[in-house]
Write a protein that holds these residues in place. Structure first.
Motif, PDB file in Angstrom:
ATOM      1  N   GLY A 158      23.061 -17.995  11.308  1.00  0.00           N
ATOM      2  CA  GLY A 158      23.475 -18.193   9.891  1.00  0.00           C
ATOM      3  C   GLY A 158      22.353 -18.718   8.956  1.00  0.00           C
ATOM      4  O   GLY A 158      22.602 -19.243   8.229  1.00  0.00           O
ATOM      5  N   CYS A 159      21.130 -18.409   9.465  1.00  0.00           N
ATOM      6  CA  CYS A 159      20.073 -18.841   8.272  1.00  0.00           C
ATOM      7  C   CYS A 159      19.926 -17.751   7.199  1.00  0.00           C
ATOM      8  O   CYS A 159      19.702 -16.481   7.322  1.00  0.00           O
ATOM      9  CB  CYS A 159      18.729 -18.605   8.911  1.00  0.00           C
ATOM     10  N   GLU A 160      19.983 -18.140   6.054  1.00  0.00           N
ATOM     11  CA  GLU A 160      20.143 -17.488   4.747  1.00  0.00           C
ATOM     12  C   GLU A 160      18.845 -17.599   3.888  1.00  0.00           C
ATOM     13  O   GLU A 160      18.475 -17.331   2.948  1.00  0.00           O
ATOM     14  CB  GLU A 160      21.113 -17.792   3.998  1.00  0.00           C
ATOM     15  N   ARG A 161      17.949 -18.720   4.470  1.00  0.00           N
ATOM     16  CA  ARG A 161      16.643 -19.041   3.810  1.00  0.00           C
ATOM     17  C   ARG A 161      15.522 -19.014   4.722  1.00  0.00           C
ATOM     18  O   ARG A 161      15.755 -19.998   5.782  1.00  0.00           O
ATOM     19  CB  ARG A 161      16.766 -20.315   3.113  1.00  0.00           C
ATOM     20  N   ILE A 162      14.527 -18.443   4.822  1.00  0.00           N
ATOM     21  CA  ILE A 162      13.679 -18.147   5.418  1.00  0.00           C
ATOM     22  C   ILE A 162      12.055 -18.449   4.943  1.00  0.00           C
ATOM     23  O   ILE A 162      11.797 -17.849   4.073  1.00  0.00           O
ATOM     24  CB  ILE A 162      13.464 -16.880   6.227  1.00  0.00           C
ATOM     25  N   LEU A 163      11.315 -19.385   5.689  1.00  0.00           N
ATOM     26  CA  LEU A 163       9.954 -19.770   4.988  1.00  0.00           C
ATOM     27  C   LEU A 163       9.200 -19.170   6.366  1.00  0.00           C
ATOM     28  O   LEU A 163       9.148 -19.661   7.214  1.00  0.00           O
ATOM     29  CB  LEU A 163      10.027 -21.211   4.832  1.00  0.00           C
ATOM     30  N   ILE A 164       8.188 -18.282   5.890  1.00  0.00           N
ATOM     31  CA  ILE A 164       7.339 -17.673   6.934  1.00  0.00           C
ATOM     32  C   ILE A 164       5.785 -18.597   7.050  1.00  0.00           C
ATOM     33  O   ILE A 164       5.300 -18.654   5.779  1.00  0.00           O
ATOM     34  CB  ILE A 164       6.846 -16.173   6.811  1.00  0.00           C
ATOM     35  N   LEU A 165       5.387 -19.085   8.013  1.00  0.00           N
ATOM     36  CA  LEU A 165       4.351 -19.868   7.752  1.00  0.00           C
ATOM     37  C   LEU A 165       3.317 -19.436   8.902  1.00  0.00           C
ATOM     38  O   LEU A 165       3.436 -19.536   9.962  1.00  0.00           O
ATOM     39  CB  LEU A 165       4.723 -21.227   8.233  1.00  0.00           C
ATOM     40  N   PRO A 166       2.330 -18.429   8.476  1.00  0.00           N
ATOM     41  CA  PRO A 166       1.332 -18.143   9.223  1.00  0.00           C
ATOM     42  C   PRO A 166       0.463 -19.247   9.750  1.00  0.00           C
ATOM     43  O   PRO A 166       0.182 -20.244   9.078  1.00  0.00           O
ATOM     44  CB  PRO A 166       0.519 -17.129   8.068  1.00  0.00           C
TER      45      PRO A 166
END
Length: 368
Positions: free
Chosen positions: A133-141
Motif C-alpha cells: 500500500g505504499c503510494e509514495r516512494i523515495l529512492i536513496l542510492p
C-alpha cells in the motif's frame, strides 16, 4: 503492452510512504556459478560498459565470464562472513536502523533495501511495497557521489519497472549527497575515532571507485564530486594538502581511467619514504569486496611490498550512529511535504513498545 498485475484495491486504505536504500549488489554466494551470474548482469548494463554491444558481448562471454568468474569467486570467499556478503549484511542493517531512527523522529515510513544487481532486486522490492500500500516512494542510492555508471543505473531500473506499472506511485529520487554536512561529519567522526585508537598516519589516502576518464570528458560530475568530498573532509580533519591524497581504485580493462590510481600511488609513497599510510573509501558507505579485499588485503600488500612500514584500513561508515543519523536527515529533507508524521497517540504507542522491548532485553541480559 501488458502491465504488471495491480494488487486488489480497497477503498479507505491509507496510502503509505516508503524509502528504498539501493546498493550496487553482490553474488548470492562466493561460488563461480553465482559470481558468473552476478557479473553477467552487472557487466551487461549499458551504463557500466559503454562499448558497442556486438564487440562487448563477444568479450564478455568469450573472455571475461569464463576466466574472471572463478578468480572473483576466490576473492569473495576471502571476505565472506557467516551472515553472508558483507555489502548485503551492512545494507540490510542500515535499512533496519534507518527505519528505527525515522520512527524516533516521528515518521511513519517503511524502509526497505534493494540491490541494483542480484537480490533483492529493485523490481521485487517495488512490487512488494506496492502490495503493502505504499503510494509514495523515495529512492536513496548508497552512492554519495553521482555517476551515470551507478546512480543513473538505479534510475534506469526504477523507471524501467514503472514503465510496466499501471498505477505509478509518487516518486522521488536522491541524486547525490557528496557535500552534505552530516555525511561529511560522519566521515570525520569515523576517522577521528580510528585515530584516537591507533594514532595518526604520515598520509591519509582517500580511495574512490574509478570510472573511465572518458566519462569525465563527456560530462559525468563524479570526478569533481569525489574531490569535493575529499576537500571538505580534509578541512574538517584539519589536514593540509600535503597530508592527504585522493586516488581511484578498481580499474578494469586497458582504457585510461580517472587518476591517480590507488595501487601505484601507494607503492610510490612507500618508495618515497612514507612509513605509515591510512586508507579510507569515502565513496563506499558499506564495506564490500572493493574495500575489504582490494584495499585491506591487496593494497596493503602493495604498500608493504614496496617498502612501507605500516598500513591501516579505516572501515566504511557501515552502521555507525553518525551515518544512520545522516541518512535519516537526508531522507527527512527529501520527504518534505509528504504526510509521514505520526500522531501523538501513535508516537506514544511506539515509545511504549520500545520501552517494553528494552525491558525484555535487559531481563534477558540479566538472566544470562
Amino acid at each position: 503492452m501488458a502491465f504488471r498485475k495491480e494488487p486488489q484495491f480497497t477503498h479507505g486504505t491509507v496510502a503509505k510512504t516508503a524509502v528504498v536504500l539501493v546498493n550496487l549488489g553482490t553474488p548470492d554466494a562466493p561460488t563461480t556459478k553465482a559470481v558468473r551470474r552476478y557479473l553477467k548482469q552487472f557487466l551487461s548494463d549499458l551504463r557500466v560498459v559503454e562499448i558497442p554491444r556486438a564487440i562487448w558481448w563477444a568479450i564478455l562471454h568469450g573472455v571475461i565470464l569464463p576466466f574472471r568468474s572463478s578468480k572473483s569467486a576466490h576473492k569473495y570467499a576471502s571476505i565472506w562472513t557467516n551472515e553472508g556478503s558483507p555489502l548485503k549484511v551492512h545494507t540490510d542493517k542500515q535499512a533496519t536502523l534507518l527505519r528505527g531512527y525515522l520512527g524516533q523522529r516521528g515518521h511513519q515510513v517503511k524502509v526497505a533495501f534493494a540491490m541494483r544487481y542480484g537480490s533483492p532486486s529493485i523490481a521485487d522490492v517495488l512490487d512488494q511495497l506496492k502490495a503493502d500500500g505504499c503510494e509514495r516512494i523515495l529512492i536513496l542510492p548508497a552512492y554519495p557521489q553521482y555517476s551515470a555508471t551507478t546512480t543513473a543505473s538505479i534510475y534506469d531500473a526504477v523507471f524501467a519497472h514503472y514503465a510496466q506499472v499501471r498505477n505509478v506511485p509518487e516518486l522521488r529520487l536522491i541524486k547525490h549527497y557528496h557535500d552534505h554536512d552530516e555525511y561529511i561529519q560522519a566521515l570525520k567522526e569515523s576517522v577521528q575515532a580510528y585515530w584516537a585508537m591507533h594514532g595518526m598516519p604520515d598520509k591519509l589516502v582517500m580511495s574512490f571507485h574509478g570510472v573511465p576518464k572518458r566519462t569525465l570528458m563527456l560530462g559525468d560530475p563524479y570526478h569533481c564530486e569525489c574531490y569535493k568530498t575529499a576537500r571538505l573532509l580534509a578541512q574538517q580533519l584539519g589536514l593540509g594538502p600535503e597530508q592527504y591524497q585522493v586516488t581511484f581504485q578498481s580499474r578494469f580493462g586497458k582504457a585510461e581511467w580517472l587518476q591517480p590510481y590507488t595501487a601505484p600511488t601507494l607503492q610510490k609513497m612507500a618508495k618515497q619514504g612514507v612509513k605509515r599510510v591510512d586508507v579510507m573509501c569515502p565513496g563506499f558507505t558499506s564495506d564490500c569486496l572493493e574495500t575489504l579485499e582490494e584495499i585491506a588485503i591487496e593494497a596493503k600488500q602493495d604498500f608493504l611490498g614496496a617498502g612501507g612500514k605500516e598500513f591501516h584500513f579505516i572501515p566504511c561508515l557501515n552502521q555507525s550512529q553518525a551515518w544512520i543519523s545522516a541518512m535519516a536527515t537526508l531522507v527527512e529533507e527529501h520527504m518534505i511535504g509528504w504526510p509521514t508524521h505520526l500522531t501523538s497517540t501513535e508516537r506514544a504507542e511506539l515509545q511504549q513498545q520500545a520501552d517494553v522491548s528494552k525491558q525484555c532485553a535487559e531481563r534477558l541480559g540479566a538472566a544470562q
